[in-house]
Design a protein around this motif. Structure first.
Motif, PDB file in Angstrom:
ATOM      1  N   UNK A  47       0.800  -1.219   0.000  1.00 53.76           N
ATOM      2  CA  UNK A  47       0.000   0.000   0.000  1.00 53.76           C
ATOM      3  C   UNK A  47       0.828   1.262   0.000  1.00 53.76           C
ATOM      4  N   UNK A  48       2.132   1.153   0.234  1.00 54.19           N
ATOM      5  CA  UNK A  48       2.991   2.335   0.244  1.00 54.19           C
ATOM      6  C   UNK A  48       3.470   2.634  -1.172  1.00 54.19           C
ATOM      7  N   UNK A  49       3.695   3.873  -1.458  1.00 53.22           N
ATOM      8  CA  UNK A  49       4.201   4.265  -2.771  1.00 53.22           C
ATOM      9  C   UNK A  49       5.053   5.521  -2.647  1.00 53.22           C
ATOM     10  N   UNK A  50       5.990   5.666  -3.548  1.00 50.33           N
ATOM     11  CA  UNK A  50       6.861   6.832  -3.584  1.00 50.33           C
ATOM     12  C   UNK A  50       7.156   7.183  -5.033  1.00 50.33           C
ATOM     13  N   UNK A  51       7.526   8.421  -5.239  1.00 52.43           N
ATOM     14  CA  UNK A  51       8.055   8.835  -6.528  1.00 52.43           C
ATOM     15  C   UNK A  51       9.559   9.032  -6.353  1.00 52.43           C
ATOM     16  N   UNK A  52      10.351   8.380  -7.186  1.00 54.48           N
ATOM     17  CA  UNK A  52      11.805   8.466  -7.116  1.00 54.48           C
ATOM     18  C   UNK A  52      12.338   9.370  -8.217  1.00 54.48           C
ATOM     19  N   UNK A  53      13.198  10.281  -7.835  1.00 53.71           N
ATOM     20  CA  UNK A  53      13.895  11.092  -8.817  1.00 53.71           C
ATOM     21  C   UNK A  53      15.141  10.341  -9.274  1.00 53.71           C
ATOM     22  N   UNK A  54      15.843  10.870 -10.270  1.00 57.04           N
ATOM     23  CA  UNK A  54      17.056  10.226 -10.758  1.00 57.04           C
ATOM     24  C   UNK A  54      18.049  10.079  -9.617  1.00 57.04           C
ATOM     25  N   UNK A  55      18.666   8.907  -9.518  1.00 53.45           N
ATOM     26  CA  UNK A  55      19.616   8.653  -8.444  1.00 53.45           C
ATOM     27  C   UNK A  55      19.664   7.180  -8.107  1.00 53.45           C
ATOM     28  N   UNK A  56      20.424   6.857  -7.074  1.00 58.27           N
ATOM     29  CA  UNK A  56      20.610   5.462  -6.667  1.00 58.27           C
ATOM     30  C   UNK A  56      20.046   5.292  -5.256  1.00 58.27           C
ATOM     31  N   UNK A  57      19.213   4.257  -5.073  1.00 55.06           N
ATOM     32  CA  UNK A  57      18.533   4.038  -3.810  1.00 55.06           C
ATOM     33  C   UNK A  57      18.756   2.600  -3.340  1.00 55.06           C
ATOM     34  N   UNK A  58      18.949   2.429  -2.044  1.00 57.29           N
ATOM     35  CA  UNK A  58      19.170   1.114  -1.450  1.00 57.29           C
ATOM     36  C   UNK A  58      17.925   0.694  -0.678  1.00 57.29           C
ATOM     37  N   UNK A  59      17.481  -0.559  -0.912  1.00 61.81           N
ATOM     38  CA  UNK A  59      16.325  -1.113  -0.210  1.00 61.81           C
ATOM     39  C   UNK A  59      16.789  -2.263   0.663  1.00 61.81           C
ATOM     40  N   UNK A  60      16.311  -2.326   1.876  1.00 68.16           N
ATOM     41  CA  UNK A  60      16.661  -3.402   2.792  1.00 68.16           C
ATOM     42  C   UNK A  60      16.074  -3.142   4.167  1.00 68.16           C
ATOM     43  N   UNK A  61      16.457  -3.965   5.129  1.00 72.20           N
ATOM     44  CA  UNK A  61      15.912  -3.813   6.487  1.00 72.20           C
ATOM     45  C   UNK A  61      16.823  -2.996   7.394  1.00 72.20           C
TER      46      UNK A  61
END
Length: 464
Positions: A47-61
């Motif tokens: 149910x969560x959402x985001x808009x990402x701009x150009x760049x590098x993003x890390x996903x994890x706990x």
């Protein structure tokens, strides 16, 4: 530069339920105005959402990640998403449980728009920021009425059906190929609605003689025509307080369509031979395997009737587009027969999972029942034929049936090798031999694609 509320990816409240991710102050390499949507479909962050701009993003706990997930099956630093001018590059960071796209594990993948990635138990979808695609969160349930499925595709359908059932008295149109379960879908909507204590009346319009359809739907009075020896209520009157299911509504004769339209608009029926209208309290659910929009363009179906039937609409996917549901479906059929899962061997189950099922779930059910009752010698009737026809492909690839007298393992290997070779040849031709483009179109990792090409003696290039 550190993230701050002014530059951090914003929450997109217009897509799904509101909420916010925990974020950390991490450097972001801004490259331009490119923006994509990141939408979580399942898992603890659904149910969560985001808009990402150009760049590098890390996903994890880990709290050091740009996006901190609550999913315990996700590694501390699981995946990176690099938003670039030419797309999104996903890289697995050596995670414990891996990163997947369309069931295939990857280490690096150029993500095409609309792709769904799976990390642990979480599924996330990446879309262009301006996409108007309606995102549906998959239901947590694996059934709706008699329909069964654990695949994301079916759980999205279940979410929609749950909403349709609660949508009051609005009429519903169910579309889908023969054998996908349209009648079970309609009955499930009825049973989950406020009308569940009322009657559920089925009308198979394809199985009624055209001359009798009007009387069946609307009823008749005594003497209205030869053989009308007494008054008779039609299905709309018999379904008072409940639901009418019009199966194969695309077969409705043109001369009857205006009368059905009146019922839908005014909830009034007039029996054949009668002078007065009767008010009915019913919900109408219609189903068809026919392309009604095409029939409207061809002048075979009224446009106003189509729009009135399709106030709410759902399409059931064919079984070949959700083959991962076959084990659950097989066990469900066996359970309804009073048989244990062991009633079918692993070899038989593997064969069932390779067949494209032109008759869909109905055909699967019939085959399982036949095999249980007659033995596995009935299986040659369903020679495994792999057919691929996905939206990203311009054509289809069919693989010849392997010799059924070969050992199972060898026959399966030949089938898969033939499919891989023919698929890759067509893929390279469409992409002009460009491996990077082929990887994007097929939705598989470039490294894995190169291995497949080498395995089959095929060659590509990384040029423009």
């Amino acid at each position: 530069m550190l993230w701050s509320p002014a530059v951090a990816p914003r929450e997109d409240d217009d897509i799904l339920d509101s909420g916010s991710f925990e974020t950390a102050s991490m450097p972001v390499e801004k490259k331009g105005p490119v923006r994509v949507k990141l939408v979580f479909l399942s898992g603890p962050d659904a149910g969560r959402s985001h808009v990402l701009e150009a760049g590098r993003y890390v996903l994890g706990t880990s709290s050091s990640c740009d996006y901190v997930l609550k999913d315990r099956a996700v590694s501390r630093q699981h995946l990176t998403l690099e938003v670039r001018e030419d797309g999104v590059l996903a890289r697995d960071m050596g995670s414990r449980n891996g990163s997947f796209c369309e069931g295939m594990r990857f280490t690096e993948l150029e993500v095409r728009p609309g792709a769904v990635l799976k990390l642990g138990t979480s599924e996330l979808k990446i879309l262009p920021e301006d996409s108007r695609e309606r995102v549906i969160l998959p239901s947590s349930k694996t059934s709706f009425g008699s329909l069964v499925g654990a695949s994301r595709r079916m759980r999205e359908v279940f979410t929609l059906l749950e909403r349709l059932a609660a949508a009051g008295d609005a009429d519903v149109l169910i579309q889908g190929e023969t054998g996908t379960g349209k009648e079970g879908c309609a009955e499930g909507i009825h049973e989950a609605s406020k009308r569940h204590q009322g009657p559920f009346v089925i009308v198979d319009l394809a199985g009624i003689a055209p001359t009798l359809i009007e009387s069946e739907l609307f009823g008749h009075v005594k003497g209205a025509f030869t053989g009308a020896q007494s008054d008779r209520a039609g299905v709309f009157e018999r379904a008072q307080g409940g639901t009418v299911f019009l199966d194969e509504v695309g077969e409705l004769p043109p001369e009857i369509q205006p009368r059905l339209l009146r019922v839908l608009e005014r909830r009034q029926v007039k029996r054949v031979g009668a002078n007065e209208y009767r008010t009915v309290d019913v919900r109408v659910i219609a189903a068809t395997h026919v392309d009604l929009e095409g029939a409207v363009k061809a002048g075979k179906f009224r446009e106003d009737l189509f729009h009135r039937l399709a106030v709410l609409r759902v399409t059931l996917p064919p079984l070949r587009e959700r083959l991962d549901d076959i084990p659950l479906l097989v066990d469900t059929v066996l359970g309804r027969m009073g048989r244990p899962p062991s009633a079918l061997s692993d070899q038989t189950r593997a064969l069932l999972s390779q067949y494209p099922w032109p008759g869909n779930v109905r055909e699967l059910r019939n085959v399982v029942e036949r095999v249980v009752n007659m033995g596995e010698e009935a299986l040659p009737d369903i020679s495994p034929i792999v057919s691929v026809d996905k939206p990203r492909m311009s054509g289809s690839v069919a693989v010849a049936t392997p010799e059924m007298d070969l050992p199972f393992k060898e026959a399966k290997e030949r089938l898969i090798e033939g499919f891989e070779r023919d698929y890759l040849k067509g893929l390279l031709e469409r992409c002009g031999g460009n491996v990077s483009r082929a990887s994007r179109e097929a939705g598989i990792d470039r490294v894995y694609l190169r291995k497949l090409l080498k395995k089959h003696g095929l060659h590509g290039h990384d040029g423009p």
